[in-house]
Design an enzyme around this catalytic site. Sequence first.
Site, PDB file in Angstrom:
ATOM      1  N   LYS A 253       0.840  -1.212   0.000  1.00 44.63           N
ATOM      2  CA  LYS A 253       0.000   0.000   0.000  1.00 44.63           C
ATOM      3  C   LYS A 253       0.869   1.254   0.000  1.00 44.63           C
ATOM      4  CE  LYS A 253      -1.592   1.782   3.958  1.00 44.63           C
ATOM      5  NZ  LYS A 253      -1.418   3.213   4.166  1.00 44.63           N
ATOM      6  N   ASN A 254       1.886   1.259   0.877  1.00 42.35           N
ATOM      7  CA  ASN A 254       2.672   2.481   1.038  1.00 42.35           C
ATOM      8  C   ASN A 254       3.580   2.773  -0.152  1.00 42.35           C
ATOM      9  OD1 ASN A 254       1.441   2.844   3.456  1.00 42.35           O
ATOM     10  ND2 ASN A 254       3.278   2.578   4.735  1.00 42.35           N
TER      11      ASN A 254
ATOM     12  N   ARG B  57      -3.962  10.836   4.691  1.00 39.97           N
ATOM     13  CA  ARG B  57      -2.852  11.751   4.778  1.00 39.97           C
ATOM     14  C   ARG B  57      -1.943  11.725   3.536  1.00 39.97           C
ATOM     15  NH1 ARG B  57       0.195  14.443   8.567  1.00 39.97           N
ATOM     16  NH2 ARG B  57       2.367  14.209   7.974  1.00 39.97           N
TER      17      ARG B  57
ATOM     18  N   CYS C 111      -4.719  13.258  13.163  1.00 34.66           N
ATOM     19  CA  CYS C 111      -4.568  11.838  12.888  1.00 34.66           C
ATOM     20  C   CYS C 111      -4.513  11.105  14.212  1.00 34.66           C
ATOM     21  CB  CYS C 111      -3.285  11.617  12.109  1.00 34.66           C
ATOM     22  SG  CYS C 111      -2.878   9.898  11.929  1.00 34.66           S
TER      23      CYS C 111
ATOM     24  N   ARG D 125       1.558  14.653  13.552  1.00 31.03           N
ATOM     25  CA  ARG D 125       2.008  14.468  12.174  1.00 31.03           C
ATOM     26  C   ARG D 125       1.963  15.759  11.335  1.00 31.03           C
ATOM     27  NH1 ARG D 125      -0.410   8.710  10.217  1.00 31.03           N
ATOM     28  NH2 ARG D 125       1.384   8.639   8.866  1.00 31.03           N
TER      29      ARG D 125
ATOM     30  N   LYS E 180      14.655  15.535  10.155  1.00 29.04           N
ATOM     31  CA  LYS E 180      14.314  14.224  10.696  1.00 29.04           C
ATOM     32  C   LYS E 180      13.872  13.383   9.494  1.00 29.04           C
ATOM     33  CE  LYS E 180      10.858  12.584  14.032  1.00 29.04           C
ATOM     34  NZ  LYS E 180       9.751  12.985  14.883  1.00 29.04           N
ATOM     35  N   VAL E 181      14.059  12.076   9.573  1.00 30.32           N
ATOM     36  CA  VAL E 181      13.656  11.235   8.442  1.00 30.32           C
ATOM     37  C   VAL E 181      12.136  11.260   8.301  1.00 30.32           C
ATOM     38  CG1 VAL E 181      13.598   8.886   7.538  1.00 30.32           C
ATOM     39  CG2 VAL E 181      15.653   9.722   8.710  1.00 30.32           C
ATOM     40  N   SER E 182      11.666  11.621   7.128  1.00 29.47           N
ATOM     41  CA  SER E 182      10.223  11.600   6.857  1.00 29.47           C
ATOM     42  C   SER E 182       9.979  10.936   5.515  1.00 29.47           C
ATOM     43  CB  SER E 182       9.653  13.021   6.847  1.00 29.47           C
ATOM     44  OG  SER E 182       8.389  13.027   6.198  1.00 29.47           O
ATOM     45  N   VAL E 183       9.199   9.867   5.552  1.00 25.54           N
ATOM     46  CA  VAL E 183       8.873   9.142   4.323  1.00 25.54           C
ATOM     47  C   VAL E 183       8.077  10.058   3.390  1.00 25.54           C
ATOM     48  CG1 VAL E 183       7.536   7.193   3.411  1.00 25.54           C
ATOM     49  CG2 VAL E 183       8.891   6.913   5.497  1.00 25.54           C
TER      50      VAL E 183
ATOM     51  N   ASP F 170       5.323   0.645  11.913  1.00 26.29           N
ATOM     52  CA  ASP F 170       4.092   0.021  11.414  1.00 26.29           C
ATOM     53  C   ASP F 170       3.949  -1.444  11.837  1.00 26.29           C
ATOM     54  OD1 ASP F 170       3.315   2.366  10.272  1.00 26.29           O
ATOM     55  OD2 ASP F 170       3.746   1.794   8.206  1.00 26.29           O
TER      56      ASP F 170
ATOM     57  N   ILE G 222       8.945   6.944  16.701  1.00 28.55           N
ATOM     58  CA  ILE G 222       8.566   7.689  15.482  1.00 28.55           C
ATOM     59  C   ILE G 222       7.333   8.558  15.728  1.00 28.55           C
ATOM     60  CG2 ILE G 222       7.994   7.511  13.012  1.00 28.55           C
ATOM     61  CD1 ILE G 222      10.731   6.318  13.576  1.00 28.55           C
TER      62      ILE G 222
ATOM     63  N   ARG H  43      -8.401  -0.461   5.068  1.00 30.58           N
ATOM     64  CA  ARG H  43      -7.551   0.565   4.454  1.00 30.58           C
ATOM     65  C   ARG H  43      -6.225  -0.044   3.990  1.00 30.58           C
ATOM     66  NH1 ARG H  43      -5.984   5.228   8.010  1.00 30.58           N
ATOM     67  NH2 ARG H  43      -4.797   5.544   6.114  1.00 30.58           N
TER      68      ARG H  43
HETATM   69  C1  UD1 Z   1       4.662   6.996   6.360  1.00 36.68           C
HETATM   70  C2  UD1 Z   1       3.829   5.757   6.230  1.00 36.68           C
HETATM   71  C3  UD1 Z   1       3.395   5.248   7.603  1.00 36.68           C
HETATM   72  C4  UD1 Z   1       4.611   5.051   8.489  1.00 36.68           C
HETATM   73  C5  UD1 Z   1       5.491   6.291   8.523  1.00 36.68           C
HETATM   74  C6  UD1 Z   1       6.803   6.079   9.263  1.00 36.68           C
HETATM   75  C7  UD1 Z   1       2.664   5.878   4.125  1.00 36.68           C
HETATM   76  C8  UD1 Z   1       1.374   6.070   3.401  1.00 36.68           C
HETATM   77  N1  UD1 Z   1       2.640   6.066   5.440  1.00 36.68           N
HETATM   78  O1  UD1 Z   1       3.864   7.994   6.969  1.00 36.68           O
HETATM   79  O2  UD1 Z   1       2.695   4.020   7.427  1.00 36.68           O
HETATM   80  O3  UD1 Z   1       4.182   4.776   9.807  1.00 36.68           O
HETATM   81  O4  UD1 Z   1       5.810   6.696   7.175  1.00 36.68           O
HETATM   82  O5  UD1 Z   1       7.492   5.028   8.709  1.00 36.68           O
HETATM   83  O6  UD1 Z   1       3.666   5.565   3.514  1.00 36.68           O
HETATM   84  N2  UD1 Z   1       7.169  14.702  10.649  1.00 36.68           N
HETATM   85  C9  UD1 Z   1       7.320  16.030  10.958  1.00 36.68           C
HETATM   86  N3  UD1 Z   1       7.167  16.951   9.970  1.00 36.68           N
HETATM   87  C10 UD1 Z   1       6.860  16.610   8.683  1.00 36.68           C
HETATM   88  C11 UD1 Z   1       6.724  15.239   8.375  1.00 36.68           C
HETATM   89  C12 UD1 Z   1       6.884  14.314   9.385  1.00 36.68           C
HETATM   90  O7  UD1 Z   1       7.585  16.385  12.094  1.00 36.68           O
HETATM   91  O8  UD1 Z   1       6.735  17.490   7.832  1.00 36.68           O
HETATM   92  C13 UD1 Z   1       7.351  13.693  11.704  1.00 36.68           C
HETATM   93  C14 UD1 Z   1       6.083  12.882  11.970  1.00 36.68           C
HETATM   94  O9  UD1 Z   1       5.239  13.533  12.871  1.00 36.68           O
HETATM   95  C15 UD1 Z   1       6.655  11.599  12.536  1.00 36.68           C
HETATM   96  C16 UD1 Z   1       7.943  11.436  11.748  1.00 36.68           C
HETATM   97  O10 UD1 Z   1       8.270  12.726  11.230  1.00 36.68           O
HETATM   98  O11 UD1 Z   1       6.980  11.770  13.881  1.00 36.68           O
HETATM   99  C17 UD1 Z   1       7.886  10.434  10.610  1.00 36.68           C
HETATM  100  O12 UD1 Z   1       6.764  10.693   9.815  1.00 36.68           O
HETATM  101  P1  UD1 Z   1       6.730  10.377   8.264  1.00 36.68           P
HETATM  102  O13 UD1 Z   1       7.857   9.468   7.908  1.00 36.68           O
HETATM  103  O14 UD1 Z   1       6.592  11.631   7.502  1.00 36.68           O
HETATM  104  O15 UD1 Z   1       5.364   9.553   8.151  1.00 36.68           O
HETATM  105  P2  UD1 Z   1       4.354   9.520   6.931  1.00 36.68           P
HETATM  106  O16 UD1 Z   1       5.068   9.768   5.659  1.00 36.68           O
HETATM  107  O17 UD1 Z   1       3.169  10.342   7.261  1.00 36.68           O
END
Ligand code: UD1
Length: 430
Positions: free
Chosen positions: A22-23, A102, A126, A131, A172-175, A317, A339, A409
């Site tokens: 899915k992701n 999201r 959320c 987030r 910070k690492v953000s997917v 996850d 996370i 979902r």
């Molecule tokens: C994606 C995944 C989700 C997974 C998560 C972490 C999808 C659809 N969702 O969610 O299943 O749990 O990665 O592996 O792929 N953050 C900030 N600022 C930002 C963005 C993120 O502070 O602009 C923080 C978030 O609050 C969180 C952390 O960074 O604490 C990681 O979030 P992120 O990797 O962005 O998660 P998603 O991409 O939403």
Amino acid sequence: MDRIRIVGGNTLNGTIPISGAKNAALPLMIASLLTPETLTLKNVPNLADVNLLARILRNHGVDLAVDGKRPGGGGGAGETFHLTAREIVDTRAPYELVSRMRASFWVLGPLLARCGEACVSLPGGCAIGTRPVDFHLDGLRALGAEIDIDAGYVNARAPRGGLVGNRIAFEKVSVGATHNVLMAAVLANGETVLENAACEPEVGDLADCLRAMGAKIDGIGTSTLTIQGVSGLEAARHTVVPDRIETGTFAMAVAAAGGDVLLEGAKGEHLSAALDVLRQCGVTINETNRGIQVSRKDADLKPIEVETQPFPGFPTDLQAQLMALMTIAAGTSVIRETIFENRFMHVQELARLGADITLNGDTATINGKPGLTGAQVMATDLRASVSLAIGGLIADGETTISRVYHLDRGFERIEEKLGNCGAEIERIAA
Ligand code: UD1
């Protein structure tokens, strides 16, 4: 609303075909916005989130043709999507749709790159934490976008000559921020370097697909992505990677219930940390060219200490599922969630099944017990809901899970996949 009824106690034996991730499917579908030509995606899972994103993309003008309807499923037997965004007819993504998922916020980067403007609703609250999207916006601003936020919407505009490459170091690492900014950078002028980028396999899958579409990206699979912008992308075909979270979930279900199951089509290298944890717990894992064989016969489960981390660490996850498993370990386990804050909503529901879990800030201490007892429980989010299904498989008697739309979902035909391996599980339609 549908419910799922499970009568616990059966072991699991057989084969479970692993669906497309899915992701990965979500950002791959969004990538179709970057080109007027057709993007063909194979192995797309049939999930509520995928269907919702299809609606959102249609709003922007994407034509979607689907073939390969699965006759009863099978490994790699997902649907094939042909997505064509010949013309973007609307650069606005409304609150009514974005607030429901999201990941739909990730249309911002591609729309901005292709059309020079976009207006996308903020995703809103959320269940698993606040987030924010600050990294997404900072990254796009670094590419020259002018962004303001008004009445809950992000209004973004590219400079007259288009976005301009830059060096961006994520705090910070953000997917999601990596997906969003990567998709914008492929059409920007010049070079973009993304440092501290997420290296989750789903990011690699998106980058591979973008490359097949003609994007120039180096460093795939590492935390530094270097992108040379191109003026346009072309048609491509791509197969969605197997779902590592679904794989890990079923591996934990087998570990919990006992038995011997082949997770067909799964890729071990995408979840090494989780497989290592299971091995430490005493579960037998064999990686073969057909997938991952998971078995636990009579051995006790050993307790474990784990903290969630970005890839290649133990994924957030799978945190809820591991916790369900540890409720029956022979000793005390400690799981720390690093996370997301507030990603412990499953704890009170697992407690209804008799689990002994204490929460202290970001840390859960789980005192393993010989067994759980069936009860009525409620799904609160996607991964939490599947931890309750694992709880139900090991609990004595009947467990009913309500609000299973959370499960739908992200888990394709879960009752069928588990039922085929001997679980007593059924969906009760509302
Ligand atoms: C994606 C995944 C989700 C997974 C998560 C972490 C999808 C659809 N969702 O969610 O299943 O749990 O990665 O592996 O792929 N953050 C900030 N600022 C930002 C963005 C993120 O502070 O602009 C923080 C978030 O609050 C969180 C952390 O960074 O604490 C990681 O979030 P992120 O990797 O962005 O998660 P998603 O991409 O939403």
